[in-house]
Design an enzyme around this catalytic site. Structure first.
Site, PDB file in Angstrom:
ATOM      1  N   LYS A  32       0.249  -1.324   0.178  1.00 17.44           N
ATOM      2  CA  LYS A  32      -0.479   0.094   0.443  1.00 17.44           C
ATOM      3  C   LYS A  32       0.858   1.531   0.179  1.00 17.44           C
ATOM      4  O   LYS A  32       0.518   2.233  -0.576  1.00 17.44           O
ATOM      5  CB  LYS A  32      -0.910   0.064   1.282  1.00 17.44           C
ATOM      6  CG  LYS A  32      -0.518   0.259   2.671  1.00 17.44           C
ATOM      7  CD  LYS A  32      -1.137   0.239   3.691  1.00 17.44           C
ATOM      8  CE  LYS A  32      -0.534   0.779   4.877  1.00 17.44           C
ATOM      9  NZ  LYS A  32      -0.161   1.641   4.862  1.00 17.44           N
ATOM     10  N   THR A  33       1.282   1.350   0.379  1.00 22.40           N
ATOM     11  CA  THR A  33       2.956   2.503   0.923  1.00 22.40           C
ATOM     12  C   THR A  33       3.744   2.485  -0.541  1.00 22.40           C
ATOM     13  O   THR A  33       3.047   3.739  -1.023  1.00 22.40           O
ATOM     14  CB  THR A  33       4.154   2.901   1.658  1.00 22.40           C
ATOM     15  OG1 THR A  33       3.397   2.272   2.851  1.00 22.40           O
ATOM     16  CG2 THR A  33       5.175   3.745   1.623  1.00 22.40           C
ATOM     17  N   ASP A 216      -3.763   7.961   4.005  1.00 15.08           N
ATOM     18  CA  ASP A 216      -2.810   6.696   4.509  1.00 15.08           C
ATOM     19  C   ASP A 216      -3.233   5.898   5.674  1.00 15.08           C
ATOM     20  O   ASP A 216      -4.335   6.545   6.473  1.00 15.08           O
ATOM     21  CB  ASP A 216      -1.087   6.673   4.234  1.00 15.08           C
ATOM     22  CG  ASP A 216      -0.836   5.185   4.573  1.00 15.08           C
ATOM     23  OD1 ASP A 216      -1.500   4.851   4.018  1.00 15.08           O
ATOM     24  OD2 ASP A 216       0.892   4.899   5.226  1.00 15.08           O
ATOM     25  N   GLU A 217      -3.905   4.931   5.699  1.00 13.94           N
ATOM     26  CA  GLU A 217      -4.361   3.971   7.112  1.00 13.94           C
ATOM     27  C   GLU A 217      -5.450   4.279   7.308  1.00 13.94           C
ATOM     28  O   GLU A 217      -5.683   5.170   8.186  1.00 13.94           O
ATOM     29  CB  GLU A 217      -3.668   4.597   7.938  1.00 13.94           C
ATOM     30  CG  GLU A 217      -1.729   3.610   8.105  1.00 13.94           C
ATOM     31  CD  GLU A 217      -1.794   2.437   8.316  1.00 13.94           C
ATOM     32  OE1 GLU A 217      -2.776   1.429   7.728  1.00 13.94           O
ATOM     33  OE2 GLU A 217      -0.233   1.724   8.323  1.00 13.94           O
ATOM     34  N   GLN A 247      -7.398  -4.461   9.512  1.00 15.27           N
ATOM     35  CA  GLN A 247      -6.650  -4.187  10.122  1.00 15.27           C
ATOM     36  C   GLN A 247      -6.554  -3.063  11.115  1.00 15.27           C
ATOM     37  O   GLN A 247      -5.829  -2.371  11.581  1.00 15.27           O
ATOM     38  CB  GLN A 247      -5.740  -4.219   9.570  1.00 15.27           C
ATOM     39  CG  GLN A 247      -4.984  -5.087   8.608  1.00 15.27           C
ATOM     40  CD  GLN A 247      -3.961  -4.720   8.188  1.00 15.27           C
ATOM     41  OE1 GLN A 247      -2.456  -4.888   8.698  1.00 15.27           O
ATOM     42  NE2 GLN A 247      -3.910  -4.767   6.801  1.00 15.27           N
ATOM     43  N   ARG A 600       1.796 -10.595  10.392  1.00 15.13           N
ATOM     44  CA  ARG A 600       2.576  -9.898  10.646  1.00 15.13           C
ATOM     45  C   ARG A 600       3.807 -11.244  10.197  1.00 15.13           C
ATOM     46  O   ARG A 600       5.139 -10.908  10.056  1.00 15.13           O
ATOM     47  CB  ARG A 600       3.345 -10.128  12.293  1.00 15.13           C
ATOM     48  CG  ARG A 600       1.993  -9.244  12.783  1.00 15.13           C
ATOM     49  CD  ARG A 600       2.397  -7.459  11.837  1.00 15.13           C
ATOM     50  NE  ARG A 600       1.101  -7.844  10.580  1.00 15.13           N
ATOM     51  CZ  ARG A 600       0.678  -7.104  10.094  1.00 15.13           C
ATOM     52  NH1 ARG A 600       1.590  -5.567   9.677  1.00 15.13           N
ATOM     53  NH2 ARG A 600      -0.416  -6.661   9.475  1.00 15.13           N
TER      54      ARG A 600
END
Length: 722
Positions: A32-33, A216-217, A247, A600
Site C-alpha cells: 500500500k505504501t 494513508d491508513e 486491520q 505479520r
C-alpha cells in the site's frame, strides 16, 4: 525508469486511476505504501500536478518521512513543496494560519499529556472534587474522546452526575488552555474543523489550494479527521484513500473503521480497488488469516494470494501452563535457530497484554537469552509495578528512603513538595531517619513536630505513617498476596489507575500479575521475593547490538513483519480479551487484532495456548480461544486436538469410540505426584488427572519430552512399581 514498472495489475490500476474519489482496500503486505507514493509521483511527473497542490496525510511522523523519502527517490525534481505530514501537523498549520479567526494567537503552544494532566488536577482541586471519585486521567480521556467527536464543552451531554462534573471540568479546562494561549493535541483537529466549517471563504481557499488529497491508513481515522478530509475534499474531489478495515485495531484511540463505509456513502460513484497480492507471507499463513477474518460480518472480502508458495503448515501447541508456554517458546526459538537459515532477530513473540511479558522475560533471562521488548517498558520497569514494589521494599526495610520518596505521595494523598522538604529537614535536624519522624507523627497526634508542616500536610504524613505501621505488623502475620491486597485497598490504587482507558486497565492487570507472582513466594517470604525481583530485572544481558527475538503486544505489531512469528495466550479471556466479551464492536476488533498478528508472519507461524492459566491470581483450566475453531485443520500441525473446546473434545471422543463396546464409568488410576512410564516418552510425574464418564485424562511431565496430556485408555501408562 518507468513509474509503472514492477507494479502488479491491481497496483497499476490504483496508481493510474482517473481523478476522483478512489478507495484502495489494501490487504496486509500488499504494497500500500508503494501504491501511495507511486500515485503521488505519477501525478507530479505524468499529470503535471504541482507538488504544492498535493495534500498527503498519515498518522505518524515516521510514516510521513518514509512517504516523502520514497517520492523523492522516484522523482528527479524536488517535491519539498508538497504537503506530506500527519493529520495533527496539517491541522496545526491551518490553526496557525487562521488564528485571527480563533481564540488563540499564532504564537499558541501545544500542551503535552503531562501539561494537560497538571491542569486537570488543579481544576479538580479548585472545585473541591475528590480525585479518587473522579480520576483526572479518566476525565481527561472522556474530554479527549468528545473532542475527537467534535463535541465542545457547551454541547457535552451531562446525562448523569458524573458527566455533569465532566462538563464543568471541560469548560474550565478549555478556558485554562486559552488563558495560556495553548491547545492540546485534540484541539488541533477540533479547531481546524471549526475554522473551516464557520468560514466559507477560508474553506474555499483550501479547496482551491489542494487539487488532490491522499490518505494513508484510512481505517484509523476518527470523526474529526474524516470531517476535516470531507470539508477540504468538497463535492467532486480527487480523493485517494488507502487502508484496510480488517486491520483497524485502534478503536480505543477513537479510530472508526466504519469511515470506509461513510466514504462510499458520501461518494457513491467512488472507484474501489482491491490489493490482494501479498508479498510478505506464504499462502498457508494467508489462508489461515482469511479463515479468521472472513467470519467478520459486513466487510468486503479480499482473496489474498502470493507467489511465494504454500510454505510450511502452521504449528499449534498446547502448553500445560504459562511457565511451560514460555519454555516452549524458548525451545522453538532455539530449534529454529539451530536448523539454520534464520537469525534470532528474525523471530517475534506476540501476546495480547503487556502483563504476559513477565513470565517470558524471566524465562529468557534464566536461559541467558537476550531479547528486545517493543511497545512497552520491561515488566519490572513499569511505573505501577515499581510503585507496588516500592511499598513492599519500604515495609521490609523502613530505612529505604528511595522507596519512601517514590511512594510517599503515590497515589496523591496531599503530601506536596513543600511538606516533603520540611519532612526531610525535620529528620536531618533531629539526626534521625525519616522513618522515625513518620513513626512519631503516626504515634503522637499532639507531637510538636506537627508545627513544622502545613496542617493538611502533617495530617497526611501521620496517616501514611499509620498505614506503614499497620502493614509492617501484618507482613509477618498474613500471606504476601493478602498484604498486597491490603496495600492496594488502603492506597485506593485501583481508583488511581482506573481512568476508563485501555492503558489504565492494562496497568491494573500488571499489578494483578505481580500479585500472582508474589503468591508463589508465600512460603519463602518477602525477603526472597524482593531479592528475586531485584535479580530478575538486571539488564546486563540486554545490549543494543545483539540480534535477539522481539517481544511485543499484538497492537505494537501493527505495521511490522517478521520471518518467524509465535503468538501465545490463545485462550478465551486473552484472545479475545474478557473486557470485550459484553461489547460486540470490541469483540469484532479482537478478531481483527488476531488477524493482524497472523499476517505479520512471513515464513513460519506458531500458535500456543495453555491447558491451565492463571487469571488474576487464580489458576484454572483455560478455555481455548473461540477463534481457534475457525482455523482449518488441514493448515495445522502439532497438538491440533488442543484447539477444540472441552465440549467438542468430549464429543469427538464419543464419536471416535462409538463403534467400540460401551464402557462403564472409569475410576482414577493416576494421582498427582505419582511416577509413571510411557513406551515413547519414558518416565514422568503426574501433574493433573481428570475423569469423565468415558476416560481419564492425565497430565504428565516427562523428563525428556516435557508436559503431555494423555488419554489413559490409549496411552498405556505404567505406574512405577506395578
Amino acid at each position: 525508469m518507468n513509474l509503472l514498472d514492477n507494479l502488479n495489475a491491481q497496483q497499476r490500476e490504483a496508481v493510474t486511476a482517473p481523478a476522483g474519489p478512489v478507495l484502495v482496500l489494501a490487504g496486509p503486505g500488499s504494497g500500500k505504501t508503494r501504491v501511495l507514493t507511486h500515485r503521488i509521483a505519477y501525478q507530479i511527473s505524468q499529470l503535471g500536478i504541482p507538488p504544492a497542490a498535493i495534500m498527503a496525510v498519515t498518522f505518524t511522523n515516521k510514516a510521513a518521512r518514509e512517504m516523502g523519502n520514497r517520492v523523492e527517490e522516484l522523482l528527479t525534481n524536488s517535491v519539498h513543496q508538497s504537503n506530506m505530514g500527519t493529520f495533527h501537523a496539517f491541522s496545526a498549520g491551518v490553526v496557525r494560519r487562521e488564528a485571527n479567526l480563533l481564540p488563540v494567537t499564532r504564537e499558541f503552544v501545544i500542551f503535552d499529556d503531562a501539561d494537560q494532566l497538571s491542569i486537570m488536577r488543579k481544576i479538580l482541586k479548585d472545585m473541591n472534587i475528590d480525585p479518587k471519585q473522579s480520576p483526572p486521567r479518566r476525565i481527561q480521556n472522556i474530554i479527549s474522546a468528545a473532542k475527537n467527536e467534535l463535541i465542545e464543552a457547551p454541547d457535552f451531554a451531562a446525562n448523569n452526575y458524573f458527566n455533569e462534573i465532566v462538563r464543568r471540568v471541560y469548560e474550565l479546562y478549555q478556558q485554562k488552555l486559552l488563558d495560556n494561549n495553548a491547545l492540546d493535541f485534540d484541539d488541533l483537529l477540533l479547531y481546524a474543523v471549526k475554522v473551516l466549517r464557520e468560514n466559507q471563504s477560508v474553506l474555499e481557499a483550501y479547496r482551491r489550494r489542494y487539487r488532490t488529497i491522499l490518505v494513508d491508513e484510512f481505517q484509523d481515522t476518527n470523526t474529526a479527521q474524516y470531517t476535516l478530509l470531507r470539508l477540504i475534499a468538497g463535492e467532486n474531489p480527487d480523493l485517494f484513500a488507502v487502508g484496510d478495515p480488517d486491520q483497524s485495531i485502534y478503536r480505543w484511540r477513537g479510530a472508526d473503521y466504519r469511515n470506509v463505509l461513510r466514504f462510499l456513502e458520501d461518494f457513491p460513484g467512488a472507484q474501489t480497488i482491491l490489493l490482494e497480492q501479498n508479498y510478505r507471507s506464504t499462502q498457508n499463513i494467508l489462508d489461515l488469516g482469511m479463515a479468521v477474518i472472513d467470519k467478520h460480518p459486513g466487510r468486503q472480502r479480499k482473496a489474498l494470494f502470493t507467489d511465494r508458495g504454500a510454505g510450511e503448515l502452521i504449528k499449534f501447541h498446547e502448553a500445560y501452563d504459562e511457565q511451560d508456554e514460555a519454555n516452549f517458546v524458548l525451545d522453538q526459538i532455539q530449534s529454529i535457530a539451530d536448523d539454520g537459515g534464520y537469525d534470532l532477530g528474525d523471530m517475534a513473540v506476540m501476546y495480547r497484554t503487556n502483563a504476559q511479558s513477565r513470565i517470558l522475560e524471566e524465562a529468557f533471562l534464566r536461559a541467558g537469552q537476550p531479547y528486545r521488548l517493543v511497545g512497552a517498558q520491561r515488566f519490572y520497569g513499569r511505573r505501577e509495578v515499581k510503585d507496588l514494589v516500592g511499598y513492599l521494599r519500604l515495609i521490609h526495610n523502613r530505612e529505604d528512603q528511595v522507596s519512601l520518596l517514590r511512594v510517599i505521595n503515590t497515589p496523591p494523598r496531599g503530601i506536596g513538595g513543600k511538606t516533603i522538604s520540611s519532612f526531610l529537614q525535620a529528620a536531618e535536624d533531629a539526626h534521625v531517619s525519616p522513618a522515625t519522624i513518620l513513626d512519631q507523627l503516626a504515634t503522637d497526634p499532639n507531637a510538636a513536630l506537627f508545627d513544622r508542616f502545613p496542617r493538611r500536610g502533617g495530617q497526611a504524613l501521620a496517616e501514611f505513617g499509620k498505614h506503614l505501621k499497620q502493614w509492617r505488623a501484618m507482613s509477618s502475620e498474613i500471606e504476601l498476596g493478602n498484604l498486597i491486597d491490603r496495600i492496594l485497598q488502603d492506597t485506593h490504587y485501583h481508583a488511581y489507575l482506573d481512568d476508563g482507558s485501555e492503558e489504565g486497565a492494562e496497568r491494573w492487570e500488571n499489578l494483578l500479575e505481580l500479585r500472582s507472582l508474589a503468591q508463589e513466594f508465600t512460603e519463602l517470604g518477602m525477603s526472597i521475593f524482593l531479592e528475586h525481583i531485584a535479580l530478575i530485572s538486571d539488564q546486563d544481558t540486554l545490549t543494543d547490538g545483539q540480534s535477539a527475538p522481539t517481544l511485543l503486544t499484538l497492537h505494537a505489531a501493527k505495521g511490522l513483519e517478521f520471518p518467524i512469528v509465535i503468538i501465545i495466550g490463545l485462550d478465551d479471556g486473552l484472545i479475545p480479551h474478557q473486557r470485550s466479551f459484553d461489547e460486540p464492536e470490541a469483540m469484532l476488533e479482537e478478531r481483527r487484532l488476531f488477524y493482524v498478528g497472523i499476517t505479520r508472519a512471513k515464513d513460519r507461524l506458531v500458535l500456543v495456548r495453555c491447558f491451565r492459566r492463571r487469571f488474576f491470581g487464580t489458576s484454572s483450566t483455560a478455555e481455548p480461544s473461540r477463534y481457534l475453531n475457525d482455523l482449518p485443520a488441514d493448515l495445522l500441525e502439532g497438538d491440533v486436538a488442543g484447539i477444540l473446546t472441552r465440549e467438542q473434545s468430549a464429543y469427538n471422543r464419543q464419536t471416535d469410540w462409538n463403534l467400540q463396546p460401551m464402557r462403564e464409568s472409569v475410576e482414577s488410576k493416576f494421582n498427582v505426584g505419582m511416577r509413571v512410564k510411557h513406551a515413547k516418552f519414558g518416565e514422568g510425574i503426574v501433574m493433573d488427572s481428570r475423569v469423565d464418564q468415558d476416560d481419564e485424562e492425565v497430565t504428565v511431565e516427562f523428563e525428556e519430552y516435557g508436559i503431555k496430556i494423555l488419554a489413559a485408555s490409549v496411552a498405556n501408562l505404567e505406574r512405577n512399581g506395578d
